[in-house]
Design a protein around this motif. Structure first.
Motif, PDB file in Angstrom:
ATOM      1  N   HIS A 292     -21.751  15.681 -19.876  1.00 30.42           N
ATOM      2  CA  HIS A 292     -20.723  16.391 -20.698  1.00 30.42           C
ATOM      3  C   HIS A 292     -19.482  16.906 -19.724  1.00 30.42           C
ATOM      4  N   ASN A 293     -19.053  17.989 -20.034  1.00 32.24           N
ATOM      5  CA  ASN A 293     -17.832  18.672 -19.588  1.00 32.24           C
ATOM      6  C   ASN A 293     -18.211  19.331 -18.249  1.00 32.24           C
ATOM      7  N   LEU A 294     -19.489  19.316 -17.667  1.00 36.97           N
ATOM      8  CA  LEU A 294     -19.588  20.035 -16.581  1.00 36.97           C
ATOM      9  C   LEU A 294     -19.812  19.263 -15.405  1.00 36.97           C
ATOM     10  N   ILE A 295     -19.878  19.621 -14.246  1.00 34.52           N
ATOM     11  CA  ILE A 295     -20.132  18.882 -12.794  1.00 34.52           C
ATOM     12  C   ILE A 295     -20.750  19.907 -11.894  1.00 34.52           C
ATOM     13  N   ALA A 296     -21.601  19.637 -11.362  1.00 33.08           N
ATOM     14  CA  ALA A 296     -22.283  20.653 -10.286  1.00 33.08           C
ATOM     15  C   ALA A 296     -21.565  20.588  -9.074  1.00 33.08           C
TER      16      ALA A 296
ATOM     17  N   GLY B 182     -16.713  23.652 -15.189  1.00 36.86           N
ATOM     18  CA  GLY B 182     -16.034  23.092 -16.529  1.00 36.86           C
ATOM     19  C   GLY B 182     -15.046  22.111 -15.677  1.00 36.86           C
ATOM     20  N   LYS B 183     -15.404  20.690 -16.185  1.00 38.76           N
ATOM     21  CA  LYS B 183     -14.360  19.767 -15.463  1.00 38.76           C
ATOM     22  C   LYS B 183     -12.906  19.862 -15.942  1.00 38.76           C
ATOM     23  N   ARG B 184     -12.571  20.390 -17.319  1.00 38.39           N
ATOM     24  CA  ARG B 184     -11.286  20.498 -17.584  1.00 38.39           C
ATOM     25  C   ARG B 184     -10.784  22.013 -17.366  1.00 38.39           C
ATOM     26  N   ASN B 185     -11.527  23.101 -17.632  1.00 39.12           N
ATOM     27  CA  ASN B 185     -11.142  24.436 -17.657  1.00 39.12           C
ATOM     28  C   ASN B 185     -11.369  24.892 -16.132  1.00 39.12           C
TER      29      ASN B 185
ATOM     30  N   ARG C 167     -13.859  26.152 -14.600  1.00 39.91           N
ATOM     31  CA  ARG C 167     -14.578  27.551 -14.669  1.00 39.91           C
ATOM     32  C   ARG C 167     -16.089  27.332 -14.361  1.00 39.91           C
ATOM     33  N   VAL C 168     -16.560  28.491 -13.542  1.00 44.14           N
ATOM     34  CA  VAL C 168     -17.875  28.444 -13.339  1.00 44.14           C
ATOM     35  C   VAL C 168     -18.713  28.798 -14.615  1.00 44.14           C
ATOM     36  N   GLU C 169     -19.343  27.836 -15.313  1.00 43.31           N
ATOM     37  CA  GLU C 169     -20.038  27.902 -16.696  1.00 43.31           C
ATOM     38  C   GLU C 169     -21.434  28.557 -16.290  1.00 43.31           C
ATOM     39  N   TYR C 170     -21.982  28.061 -15.210  1.00 41.55           N
ATOM     40  CA  TYR C 170     -23.302  28.463 -14.747  1.00 41.55           C
ATOM     41  C   TYR C 170     -23.498  28.844 -13.168  1.00 41.55           C
ATOM     42  N   ALA C 171     -24.322  29.738 -12.785  1.00 38.22           N
ATOM     43  CA  ALA C 171     -24.676  29.768 -11.747  1.00 38.22           C
ATOM     44  C   ALA C 171     -26.368  29.376 -11.772  1.00 38.22           C
ATOM     45  N   VAL C 172     -26.651  28.111 -11.094  1.00 35.28           N
ATOM     46  CA  VAL C 172     -28.139  27.724 -11.053  1.00 35.28           C
ATOM     47  C   VAL C 172     -28.865  28.311 -10.091  1.00 35.28           C
ATOM     48  N   MET C 173     -29.688  29.331 -10.286  1.00 30.78           N
ATOM     49  CA  MET C 173     -30.821  29.683  -9.410  1.00 30.78           C
ATOM     50  C   MET C 173     -31.846  28.854  -8.923  1.00 30.78           C
ATOM     51  N   SER C 174     -32.529  28.701  -8.106  1.00 29.78           N
ATOM     52  CA  SER C 174     -33.645  27.983  -7.782  1.00 29.78           C
ATOM     53  C   SER C 174     -34.638  29.189  -7.359  1.00 29.78           C
TER      54      SER C 174
ATOM     55  N   ASN D 260     -12.992  36.375 -11.694  1.00 30.69           N
ATOM     56  CA  ASN D 260     -13.013  35.434 -12.907  1.00 30.69           C
ATOM     57  C   ASN D 260     -13.812  34.225 -13.031  1.00 30.69           C
ATOM     58  N   GLY D 261     -14.551  33.938 -11.869  1.00 34.62           N
ATOM     59  CA  GLY D 261     -15.282  32.617 -11.881  1.00 34.62           C
ATOM     60  C   GLY D 261     -14.423  31.385 -12.304  1.00 34.62           C
ATOM     61  N   ARG D 262     -13.422  31.291 -11.619  1.00 38.74           N
ATOM     62  CA  ARG D 262     -12.498  30.159 -11.950  1.00 38.74           C
ATOM     63  C   ARG D 262     -12.451  29.443 -10.715  1.00 38.74           C
ATOM     64  N   VAL D 263     -12.256  27.971 -10.626  1.00 41.26           N
ATOM     65  CA  VAL D 263     -11.845  27.457  -9.362  1.00 41.26           C
ATOM     66  C   VAL D 263     -10.372  27.341  -9.262  1.00 41.26           C
TER      67      VAL D 263
END
Lengths: 129, 129
Positions: free
Chosen positions: A20-24, B50-53, B55-62, A53-56
């Protein structure tokens, strides 16, 4: 919005880290960056994230160098990059001829990452910090 | 280690990858996550951007696992984490007792990362997607 969206949507289900719209982040880091004419100009070393703000805020390109020597970092606004499925990497939406003068730093000379620097980098790519 | 903590504090302004309000993605990845009582609960595997915005949408914990087996991924909203200089890592601002029921997935069962999933994860941590 863009034709690119259709292609991304079609491939969404097959790509583990690019749904979708996310990338790792670990997929972004190391990805090749091309100029708009297709020439390879470097790769993404890492991105700089706003703690609050959690922005790139920047994607930091690594350009040139050999075995870590002579390597230059060129921070660019996230929006100055476009993911190109065909190239399998990012395309920098800026004229290649302007690249030599783009803001850059050496490994041990990290910039201050303050507002002034943000304004300098973003305005170079025609954007507002 | 206390000595290291002091050093971190003193060096805050000069730390290559953690100046001002920005932090490098390759520094986030791998950083330990503690519960609010200080117990180690895992580490950040990567963040989902988020590819477009941008933004960090999630931090993925292991969490858990051994040599990659039995490892679980727990995506959390960026704002649910707080960087703790003393602990040298992130603290999850959520009651540890709620963690076993938190949204999680196994390595080969990546979620859809769609709006429904976003709502599920964010609302679990009391936030709006």
């Amino acid at each position: 919005m863009e034709d690119r969206t259709d292609t991304l949507s079609r491939n969404a289900d097959t790509d583990r880290d690019e749904t979708h719209n996310l990338i790792a982040s670990d997929k972004v880091d190391g990805t090749t960056v091309h100029a708009s004419d297709g020439d390879k100009i470097g790769h993404i070393s890492h991105v700089m994230l706003g703690k609050r703000n959690g922005r790139v805020e920047y994607a930091v390109m690594s350009c040139g160098g050999f075995l870590g020597m002579g390597e230059e970092y060129r921070p660019v606004p996230w929006d100055a990059l476009e993911y190109d499925v065909d190239e399998g990497g990012y395309t920098l939406k800026s004229d290649k001829s302007r690249l030599p003068d783009a803001p850059s730093y050496e490994r041990d000379r990290e910039p201050e990452w303050d507002r002034d620097y943000g304004n300098t980098v973003y305005s170079y790519y025609g954007m507002t910090y």
